[in-house]
Design a protein around this motif. Structure first.
Motif, mmCIF file in Angstrom:
data_model
loop_
_atom_site.group_PDB
_atom_site.id
_atom_site.type_symbol
_atom_site.label_atom_id
_atom_site.label_comp_id
_atom_site.label_asym_id
_atom_site.label_seq_id
_atom_site.Cartn_x
_atom_site.Cartn_y
_atom_site.Cartn_z
ATOM 1 N N PHE A 143 -20.400 -29.288 -1.376
ATOM 2 C CA PHE A 143 -19.227 -29.674 -0.591
ATOM 3 C C PHE A 143 -18.984 -28.610 0.472
ATOM 4 N N CYS A 144 -18.316 -29.005 1.547
ATOM 5 C CA CYS A 144 -17.955 -28.087 2.624
ATOM 6 C C CYS A 144 -16.442 -28.054 2.791
ATOM 7 N N LEU A 145 -15.923 -26.872 3.054
ATOM 8 C CA LEU A 145 -14.541 -26.674 3.467
ATOM 9 C C LEU A 145 -14.604 -25.811 4.733
ATOM 10 N N GLU A 146 -14.447 -26.446 5.883
ATOM 11 C CA GLU A 146 -14.699 -25.805 7.166
ATOM 12 C C GLU A 146 -13.386 -25.556 7.906
ATOM 13 N N PRO A 147 -12.920 -24.309 7.957
ATOM 14 C CA PRO A 147 -11.715 -24.004 8.743
ATOM 15 C C PRO A 147 -12.008 -24.181 10.230
ATOM 16 N N GLN A 148 -11.048 -24.755 10.966
ATOM 17 C CA GLN A 148 -11.355 -25.160 12.335
ATOM 18 C C GLN A 148 -10.105 -25.575 13.100
ATOM 19 N N VAL A 149 -10.286 -25.731 14.428
ATOM 20 C CA VAL A 149 -9.376 -26.544 15.224
ATOM 21 C C VAL A 149 -9.719 -28.003 14.917
ATOM 22 N N TRP A 150 -8.815 -28.918 15.159
ATOM 23 C CA TRP A 150 -9.043 -30.309 14.774
ATOM 24 C C TRP A 150 -10.176 -30.929 15.588
ATOM 25 N N VAL A 166 -24.480 -22.245 8.211
ATOM 26 C CA VAL A 166 -24.605 -21.669 9.550
ATOM 27 C C VAL A 166 -23.244 -21.406 10.183
ATOM 28 N N ALA A 167 -23.285 -20.627 11.278
ATOM 29 C CA ALA A 167 -22.142 -20.514 12.184
ATOM 30 C C ALA A 167 -22.312 -21.574 13.253
ATOM 31 N N VAL A 168 -21.320 -22.444 13.416
ATOM 32 C CA VAL A 168 -21.442 -23.523 14.392
ATOM 33 C C VAL A 168 -20.529 -23.280 15.591
ATOM 34 N N GLY A 169 -21.011 -23.710 16.769
ATOM 35 C CA GLY A 169 -20.270 -23.554 18.001
ATOM 36 C C GLY A 169 -21.086 -24.116 19.162
ATOM 37 N N ARG A 170 -20.598 -24.251 20.409
ATOM 38 C CA ARG A 170 -19.298 -23.699 20.712
ATOM 39 C C ARG A 170 -18.146 -24.484 20.096
ATOM 40 N N TYR A 171 -18.385 -25.735 19.752
ATOM 41 C CA TYR A 171 -17.274 -26.533 19.239
ATOM 42 C C TYR A 171 -17.658 -27.154 17.915
ATOM 43 N N ASN A 212 -14.381 -23.284 19.370
ATOM 44 C CA ASN A 212 -13.980 -23.672 18.014
ATOM 45 C C ASN A 212 -15.163 -23.342 17.105
ATOM 46 N N LEU A 213 -15.171 -22.133 16.575
ATOM 47 C CA LEU A 213 -16.270 -21.659 15.745
ATOM 48 C C LEU A 213 -15.884 -21.756 14.276
ATOM 49 N N THR A 214 -16.877 -21.998 13.415
ATOM 50 C CA THR A 214 -16.586 -22.018 11.986
ATOM 51 C C THR A 214 -17.841 -21.731 11.180
ATOM 52 N N HIS A 215 -17.618 -21.440 9.904
ATOM 53 C CA HIS A 215 -18.692 -21.290 8.935
ATOM 54 C C HIS A 215 -18.875 -22.621 8.217
ATOM 55 N N HIS A 216 -20.128 -23.098 8.173
ATOM 56 C CA HIS A 216 -20.423 -24.420 7.618
ATOM 57 C C HIS A 216 -21.162 -24.271 6.290
ATOM 58 N N GLY A 217 -20.520 -23.654 5.320
ATOM 59 C CA GLY A 217 -21.153 -23.464 4.020
ATOM 60 C C GLY A 217 -21.078 -24.698 3.145
ATOM 61 N N TYR A 218 -22.187 -25.000 2.464
ATOM 62 C CA TYR A 218 -22.217 -26.029 1.420
ATOM 63 C C TYR A 218 -22.158 -25.309 0.081
ATOM 64 N N PHE A 219 -21.124 -25.566 -0.707
ATOM 65 C CA PHE A 219 -20.911 -24.845 -1.952
ATOM 66 C C PHE A 219 -21.158 -25.737 -3.169
ATOM 67 N N ASN A 220 -21.648 -25.118 -4.223
ATOM 68 C CA ASN A 220 -21.731 -25.737 -5.542
ATOM 69 C C ASN A 220 -21.498 -24.613 -6.543
ATOM 70 N N TYR A 222 -10.527 -15.101 21.575
ATOM 71 C CA TYR A 222 -10.504 -16.073 20.476
ATOM 72 C C TYR A 222 -10.719 -15.318 19.166
ATOM 73 N N ARG A 223 -9.899 -15.598 18.172
ATOM 74 C CA ARG A 223 -10.057 -14.984 16.857
ATOM 75 C C ARG A 223 -9.911 -16.053 15.775
ATOM 76 N N HIS A 224 -10.747 -15.945 14.783
ATOM 77 C CA HIS A 224 -10.727 -16.844 13.629
ATOM 78 C C HIS A 224 -11.154 -16.015 12.421
ATOM 79 N N VAL A 225 -10.253 -15.896 11.451
ATOM 80 C CA VAL A 225 -10.546 -15.155 10.227
ATOM 81 C C VAL A 225 -10.364 -16.079 9.033
ATOM 82 N N SER A 226 -11.414 -16.201 8.222
ATOM 83 C CA SER A 226 -11.342 -16.967 6.977
ATOM 84 C C SER A 226 -11.877 -16.105 5.839
ATOM 85 N N VAL A 227 -11.282 -16.269 4.682
ATOM 86 C CA VAL A 227 -11.659 -15.501 3.491
ATOM 87 C C VAL A 227 -12.054 -16.480 2.391
#
Length: 360
Positions: free
Chosen positions: A322-329, A79-84, A182-190, A349-354
Motif C-alpha cells: 500500500f502507499c500513503l503519499e503526502p502531497q498537494v491535491w 521513488v521520489a516523484v516530481g515535478r508534480y 509537488n514532490l513526494t515519496h512513493h513508498g509501497y509498504f507491507n 518549497y518545503r515538504h517534511v514527512s516522517v
C-alpha cells in the motif's frame, strides 16, 4: 532479541543502467536496528528493515534488485516523484496566462511528472552525515522546459534516521521562474515483510481526514471534497484495508480499490502532524505517517498484476503493498479551489514527512 547497532552509513555499487551509468546504494543504519537503503537513481528507498515485536527485522517496502528493473517498466516503487506528484488532467495547465503541456503517461493525463519524471533521474550526492542520526542529502536540477514545466528547479531530498525508528524525508526546491512543485515519496509498504509474500488487506489503517476527493474513471478528481462518513473511505477509526475494498461502491470500482486523495485536517501546516497510522497485528509492527502537506494519497496496490519482478525473485500482485503519499491535491494546477502548488523565485518549497515505526 533486541539488536543494538551503532549508527553508520555504507556506500556500495548497485549495478549499472543500460547506458552504462553506475548506480550507488547508500545504507543508513540507525541505533535501534532500523536500516534504510537509498539509491541515487530516483532518490529511491530500495529497502527498509524494521524490527517486529520480537526484535526480528524484515524489509517492509516493495522494490527491485537491479537498476534495470527500475527503468524497464516504472512502477514508482519507493521513488521520489516530481515535478508534480499524482495527476494533471489532460497533461495541461495554465500559469500566468501561459498554457503548458506535460507529456501524457497515464492515458490522456500526466502522472508523477510525466514519462521522464524525477524517478528516472540519477540524483547527485550532496552530503553524508554520520552520527546518532545518520542522513543523506541528494540533489537534482531540472532545467526550464523539462517535461514541459517552466523554470529551472533546483531540488533536494534529505533522508534521516533518528530515534529508535523514524525515517524523516525532507524535500526542498527553488526556482528561477514561476512554476509548479509537488514532490513526494512513493513508498509501497507491507509491514508483514515483503519476503513473507502476504498481502496488506489485514493491515489496520487509520487516516485522520473527514473528507476525500471522488474521482472519475481516469482517477481525476470530480470536484470538491466529500465526506467519508458512511462510505468505505471512512478510516477515521482503525479498519482493515480489506474490510470494504470489494464493496459495490462506484469509487472503488473506478479505482479497482483505493486510489484517492484524503484532505487532511488543517491543510498545509508549519510542522508535520499525524496523518495516518497502520498496524500489522501478526508482527506487531506499527507505522505512523506525519506530514506538513494538505493531502495524503492512499493507494492499495490495485494495479500490481504479477508482471513486475520484485526483490527476492517475487512477482508483485494486487494488494501486495500500500502507499500513503503526502502531497498537494491531484490536479491542483487546474483547480483554483485546491491548495496551490505554485512556487515563485525567492521562495523555497518545503515538504517534511516522517515515517515512524514502533511495535504494539
Amino acid at each position: 532479541m533486541n539488536q543494538h547497532v551503532s549508527a553508520h552509513i555504507l556506500r556500495e555499487p548497485f549495478g549499472t543502467l543500460p547506458d552504462g551509468t553506475e548506480i550507488q546504494r547508500f545504507r543508513l543504519f540507525g541505533e535501534g536496528g532500523m536500516e534504510v537503503a537509498i539509491l541515487d537513481l530516483g532518490a529511491t528507498v530500495q529497502a527498509l528493515h524494521v524490527p517486529d515485536r520480537s526484535g526480528r527485522r524484515a524489509d517492509v517496502v516493495l522494490g527491485h534488485d537491479t537498476p534495470q528493473d527500475y527503468v524497464r517498466e516504472p512502477r514508482f516503487f519507493g521513488v521520489a516523484v516530481g515535478r508534480y506528484a499524482n495527476r494533471i488532467a489532460g497533461g495541461r495547465f495554465t500559469l500566468d496566462g501561459t498554457d503548458y503541456r506535460v507529456p501524457a503517461n497515464d492515458g490522456d493525463h500526466a502522472l508523477h511528472g510525466g514519462p521522464e519524471g524525477f524517478d528516472r533521474r540519477v540524483w547527485r550526492l550532496a552530503e553524508l552525515c554520520e552520527g546518532q542520526a545518520p542522513s543523506l542529502r541528494l540533489t537534482l536540477t531540472s532545467p526550464a522546459g523539462d517535461q514541459g514545466f517552466p523554470g529551472t528547479l533546483d531540488a533536494s531530498v534529505t533522508y534521516t534516521l533518528s530515534g529508535a525508528g523514524e525515517l524523516t524525508i525532507a524535500f526542498e526546491a527553488t526556482t528561477d521562474a514561476p512554476t509548479l512543485v509537488n514532490l513526494t515519496h512513493h513508498g509501497y509498504f507491507n509491514l508483514g515483510g515483503v519476503e513473507a509474500g502476504g498481502d496488506v488487506l489485514d493491515h489496520l489503517l487509520t487516516i485522520h481526514a473527514d473528507d476525500y476527493l471522488p474521482v472519475d474513471a481516469a482517477a481525476i478528481p470530480l470536484g470538491g471534497p466529500e465526506s467519508v462518513d458512511g462510505t468505505p473511505f471512512d478510516f477515521c477509526t482503525p479498519r482493515r484495508i480489506g474490510d470494504r475494498i470489494r464493496q459495490a461502491h462506484e469509487q472503488l470500482r473506478r479505482g479497482r480499490g483505493y486510489d484517492h486523495n484524503y484532505c487532511l485536517e488543517g491543510g498545509a501546516t508549519a510542522h508535520p502532524r499525524l496523518a495516518a497510522r497502520v498496524e500489522h497485528p501478526a508482527s506487531g509492527r506499527v507505522m505512523e505517517v506525519l506530514t506538513d502537506q494538505p493531502g495524503l494519497q492512499f493507494y492499495s496496490g490495485n494495479f500490481l498484476d504479477g508482471t513486475a519482478l520484485g526483490k527476492n525473485g517475487r512477482l508483485y500482485r494486487q494488494s501486495d503493498g500500500f502507499c500513503l503519499e503526502p502531497q498537494v491535491w491531484p490536479d491542483a494546477p487546474n483547480r483554483a479551489d485546491y491548495p496551490s502548488a505554485r512556487l515563485d523565485p525567492g521562495q523555497t518549497y518545503r515538504h517534511v514527512s516522517v515515517f515512524r515505526f514502533s511495535t504494539d
